[in-house]
Enzyme design. Structure first.
Site, short mmCIF file in Angstrom:
data_model
loop_
_atom_site.label_atom_id
_atom_site.label_comp_id
_atom_site.label_asym_id
_atom_site.label_seq_id
_atom_site.Cartn_x
_atom_site.Cartn_y
_atom_site.Cartn_z
N TYR A 25 0.87 -1.18 0.00
CA TYR A 25 0.00 0.00 0.00
C TYR A 25 0.91 1.23 0.00
CZ TYR A 25 0.61 -0.62 5.12
OH TYR A 25 1.12 -0.82 6.37
N HIS B 13 6.73 -0.97 0.66
CA HIS B 13 6.24 -0.01 -0.33
C HIS B 13 7.06 -0.08 -1.61
CE1 HIS B 13 3.99 1.45 3.03
NE2 HIS B 13 5.11 1.64 3.71
#
Ligand code: C5P
Length: 312
Positions: free
Chosen positions: A240, A288
Site C-alpha cells: 500500500y 512499499h
C-alpha cells in the site's frame, strides 16, 4: 470621434491588454477557468493529470461519510483487520465525538493561491539548506518521526500538518494538524484513547499510550483515499502507499502549487533518515514500492504538476 469608432478602439485596447496580461487575473479566465490565483493552477487542463487526479475522492473522513463495503473490504486487508464493518463504523462514530466531525480544509478559490510543501524524511535533506524555501509555503506537511529541532537550516521551522499512524506517532505543538493515516480499526481507536484517557492496547510495534496534540485540529485520512492513491497513482504496486506518498497526493488535493522535499532512497536503496544513521541496512523501502513512488514524483515534476527538490 464617432461613438462607434470609440467603442471599436476601446474593445481593441481591452483585447490587447488581455492578450499581453495573459497569466494575470481576470484575463486568463477562459484558459483555466480561474481555479486559483497562482501563476499556474494544478487542475489546469492536462489529459494525463486529469486521468489520474480524482477530485471527487474525499481525502478526509468525516462523521457523516459512508465508506463503501468495497472500500472497507480493501482497506481491512492492509494490516489483516479482524473487525467487521459495524465495528469500524462504531469506532469512527466514537472518534468523531472527540475530534472535529468535519475536516478543516481551505477550498480552492479564484482569489487565493494555496501553496504546499511536503517534506519527506530522506537523508538527502542533509546539508540541503532548503529550510527557508520550505518555510515560505502556506501549508507544510511532515510525517512520522520527522523532526525539525537541530535541522532547521535544512528542513525549516514550521509544520501545519503532521501525518502519522500509531506506530510512528510523535507529540505535536498546539498549532499543528495531526493527520492520522489509519490502516486498521485499532488505529482509529488508538487516536480517540491517546488523545483522552490513554491507549492500553498493543500493536506490531510499540505505540504511545498518550499523545500531545490539539484535538480541534485532528484530521483522519479516508480509507477510500488510500485506496485511490494505491490504485490510481501507484497502479497497485507495493503493499500500500507509503506515508510519504499519501502525504504527497494529499498535497495535490489540498493545494494549487506543490513543492516536494526529502524524497529519495540513499545510494544503497534504503529509505534512510536525515536525522540518524541507518540501523537496519536491509531496510530498502519496506513493503512499499519505492521505485514506483519515486518515478511518479519525477513524472509529476516533469509535467510541472509539482516542483521536486531532489536534495543532496
Ligand atoms: O521513513 P519514513 O516512513 O518516516 O519516511 C517518510 C516518507 O519519506 C516515506 O514514506 C517516504 O515516502 C519518504 N522517504 C524517502 N526517502 C528516504 C526516506 C523517506 O522517499 N530516504
Amino acid at each position: 470621434m464617432k461613438s462607434k469608432e470609440r467603442a471599436i478602439i476601446f474593445l481593441l485596447c481591452v483585447t490587447t491588454l488581455c492578450v499581453s496580461w495573459r497569466g494575470f487575473m481576470p484575463c486568463n479566465l477562459p484558459r483555466d477557468q480561474s481555479l486559483c490565483a497562482c501563476e499556474r493552477c494544478l487542475s489546469e487542463d492536462d489529459p494525463w493529470f486529469k486521468k489520474r487526479f480524482n477530485k471527487s475522492v474525499e481525502p478526509f473522513l468525516s462523521a457523516n461519510y459512508n465508506l463503501s463495503d468495497d472500500d472497507f473490504n480493501w482497506w481491512k486487508c492492509l494490516q489483516s483487520e479482524k473487525g467487521n464493518y459495524s465495528t469500524f463504523r462504531a469506532t469512527v462514530a466514537r472518534l468523531f465525538l472527540t475530534v472535529p466531525p468535519s475536516p478543516d480544509v481551505l477550498e480552492s478559490s479564484p482569489d487565493r493561491c494555496r501553496t504546499c510543501a511536503v517534506v519527506g524524511n530522506s537523508v538527502n535533506l542533509r546539508r540541503s539548506h532548503y529550510g527557508p524555501i520550505i518555510d515560505i509555503h502556506d501549508i507544510i506537511i511532515r510525517m512520522n518521526t520527522g523532526q525539525m529541532k537541530g535541522y532547521e537550516a535544512d528542513v525549516g521551522t514550521r509544520t501545519t500538518h503532521h501525518v502519522m499512524y500509531p506506530e510512528s506517532s510523535v507529540d505535536l505543538d498546539n498549532t499543528t494538524h495531526l493527520v492520522l493515516a489509519p490502516f486498521k480499526i485499532k488505529d482509529l481507536e488508538w487516536l480517540t484513547k491517546a488523545l483522552t484517557t490513554g491507549f492500553k492496547g498493543r500493536s506490531y510495534a510499540p505505540v504511545k499510550s498518550k499523545i500531545k496534540s490539539n484535538m480541534d485540529l485532528v484530521m483522519v485520512l479516508n480509507p477510500a483515499f488510500i485506496r485511490y492513491v494505491h490504485n490510481t497513482w501507484l497502479k497497485k504496486k507495493g503493499n500500500y502507499p507509503s506515508t510519504g506518498f499519501l502525504a504527497l497526493v494529499l498535497a495535490l488535493h489540498m493545494c494549487d502549487e506543490v513543492s516536494v522535499f526529502g524524497y529519495g532512497a540513499d545510494s544503497d536503496g534504503n529509505w534512510s533518515h536525515y536525522w540518524e544513521e541507518l540501523k537496519n541496512k536491509k531496510l530498502k523501502t519496506g513493503g512499499h514500492s519505492g521505485n514506483t513512488e519515486f518515478e511518479m514524483i519525477q513524472e509529476l515534476d516533469e509535467r510541472q504538476k509539482l516542483k521536486f527538490y531532489t536534495g543532496f
